[in-house]
Motif scaffolding. Structure first.
Motif, PDB file in Angstrom:
ATOM      1  N   THR A 161      29.946  48.522  45.307  1.00 20.56           N
ATOM      2  CA  THR A 161      30.804  47.506  44.662  1.00 20.56           C
ATOM      3  C   THR A 161      30.360  47.346  43.203  1.00 20.56           C
ATOM      4  O   THR A 161      30.475  46.264  42.636  1.00 20.56           O
ATOM      5  CB  THR A 161      30.716  46.153  45.389  1.00 20.56           C
ATOM      6  N   SER A 180      27.247  44.435  46.161  1.00 17.77           N
ATOM      7  CA  SER A 180      27.132  42.992  45.967  1.00 17.77           C
ATOM      8  C   SER A 180      27.023  42.294  47.310  1.00 17.77           C
ATOM      9  O   SER A 180      27.528  42.793  48.335  1.00 17.77           O
ATOM     10  CB  SER A 180      28.359  42.461  45.211  1.00 17.77           C
ATOM     11  N   CYS A 181      26.371  41.139  47.324  1.00 15.78           N
ATOM     12  CA  CYS A 181      26.157  40.419  48.578  1.00 15.78           C
ATOM     13  C   CYS A 181      27.482  40.041  49.229  1.00 15.78           C
ATOM     14  O   CYS A 181      28.345  39.418  48.602  1.00 15.78           O
ATOM     15  CB  CYS A 181      25.313  39.175  48.323  1.00 15.78           C
ATOM     16  N   SER A 229      23.417  45.904  40.705  1.00 16.96           N
ATOM     17  CA  SER A 229      23.810  45.609  42.078  1.00 16.96           C
ATOM     18  C   SER A 229      24.648  46.776  42.592  1.00 16.96           C
ATOM     19  O   SER A 229      25.743  47.026  42.087  1.00 16.96           O
ATOM     20  CB  SER A 229      24.610  44.304  42.124  1.00 16.96           C
ATOM     21  N   TRP A 236      21.376  36.778  48.739  1.00 11.20           N
ATOM     22  CA  TRP A 236      21.944  36.367  47.449  1.00 11.20           C
ATOM     23  C   TRP A 236      20.866  35.967  46.447  1.00 11.20           C
ATOM     24  O   TRP A 236      20.996  36.194  45.243  1.00 11.20           O
ATOM     25  CB  TRP A 236      22.912  35.197  47.675  1.00 11.20           C
ATOM     26  N   GLY A 259      23.173  42.393  50.399  1.00  6.66           N
ATOM     27  CA  GLY A 259      23.613  43.497  49.563  1.00  6.66           C
ATOM     28  C   GLY A 259      22.487  44.481  49.315  1.00  6.66           C
ATOM     29  O   GLY A 259      21.411  44.391  49.918  1.00  6.66           O
ATOM     30  N   THR A 269      20.372  46.298  46.022  1.00  7.77           N
ATOM     31  CA  THR A 269      20.144  46.098  44.592  1.00  7.77           C
ATOM     32  C   THR A 269      19.003  46.972  44.091  1.00  7.77           C
ATOM     33  O   THR A 269      17.980  47.122  44.769  1.00  7.77           O
ATOM     34  CB  THR A 269      19.798  44.621  44.300  1.00  7.77           C
ATOM     35  N   ARG A 312      32.304  42.483  40.433  1.00 12.77           N
ATOM     36  CA  ARG A 312      32.331  41.073  40.030  1.00 12.77           C
ATOM     37  C   ARG A 312      32.379  40.960  38.514  1.00 12.77           C
ATOM     38  O   ARG A 312      33.159  40.207  37.956  1.00 12.77           O
ATOM     39  CB  ARG A 312      31.099  40.341  40.589  1.00 12.77           C
TER      40      ARG A 312
END
Length: 228
Positions: free
Chosen positions: A159, A86-87, A83, A213, A37, A39, A163
């Motif tokens: 993204t 995201s991963c 993030s 991650w 991802g 970050t 999450r």
């Protein structure tokens, strides 16, 4: 509010850790893990090595009684600002125009308020141990919201908040990679550091990275670095 979140994490996970019921991370050493991802983050050691050293001292104590877990090296301890992507399994850097992501990152870093975080105490989930961070002032929230707004206004793929909406200022320090064998000694160390004052960091160095991650430096590519 953050204290409540950290306390709830502790209250819900501590009894399970005490009885050895941890959630085991089976991918942390898997070379076939392709989750990647983008970050925005800040490394503790680059901003205040005294605080990162105190955290490392805590990890050394924990490692002595429970050596088979994953302990973040001092140079990998970091505060996630946000993030951006995201991963995702199979995601590669050439899937995006990283120059455009860097430009927005640099624009957002220009002129933010001071970002001061007090790191005090530890808490747990059933899968990890984290250092509790408490922002001083609104600098962190304002920078996160600036990232949210600027990236969402762009046509770039993100993204952000998909999450969950990031609101804490914690630092992940340990991940459980096997069931605990010395639960009592582990909980003794955790309780001694439950309210330990690791110190305060005024963050001035920030990076945008392509990462896995776990934010392992060996798998991380720095896309941009900015100072305030």
């Amino acid at each position: 509010m953050l204290k409540t979140i950290y306390d709830e994490m502790w209250d819900s996970s501590y009894p399970k850790i005490e009885s050895g019921q941890c959630d085991i991370d089976t991918l942390i050493s898997d070379p076939n893990d392709t989750r990647r991802g983008v970050t925005a983050l800040a490394y503790l050691q680059n901003n205040n090595n005294e605080v990162s050293r105190k955290i490392t001292d805590f990890l050394c104590e924990l490692r002595k009684v429970e050596p088979e877990q994953y302990y973040y090296p001092e140079e990998e301890l970091h505060l996630t600002i946000l993030s951006i992507i995201s991963c995702i399994s199979g995601f590669q850097l050439d899937n995006i125009n990283d120059f455009s992501y860097v430009e927005i990152f640099k624009q957002c870093i220009q002129g933010p308020e001071s970002i001061d975080i007090k790191f005090k105490g530890v808490t747990t989930s059933t899968s990890c141990v984290v250092i509790q961070g408490f922002p001083i002032g609104e600098g962190l929230n304002e920078l996160r919201n600036k990232f949210r707004n600027r990236y969402k206004e762009s046509s770039l793929h993100t993204t952000i908040d998909s999450r969950y909406r990031l609101s804490t200022a914690h630092v992940t320090a340990v991940r459980f990679t096997s069931q605990l064998i010395n639960q009592q000694k582990v909980t003794d160390v955790l309780n001694r550091y439950r309210y330990f004052d690791f110190g305060t960091i005024s963050f001035t160095e920030f990076e945008l990275v392509f990462n896995n991650w776990y934010q392992n430096l060996s798998e991380t590519k720095r896309l941009a670095s900015c100072s305030i």
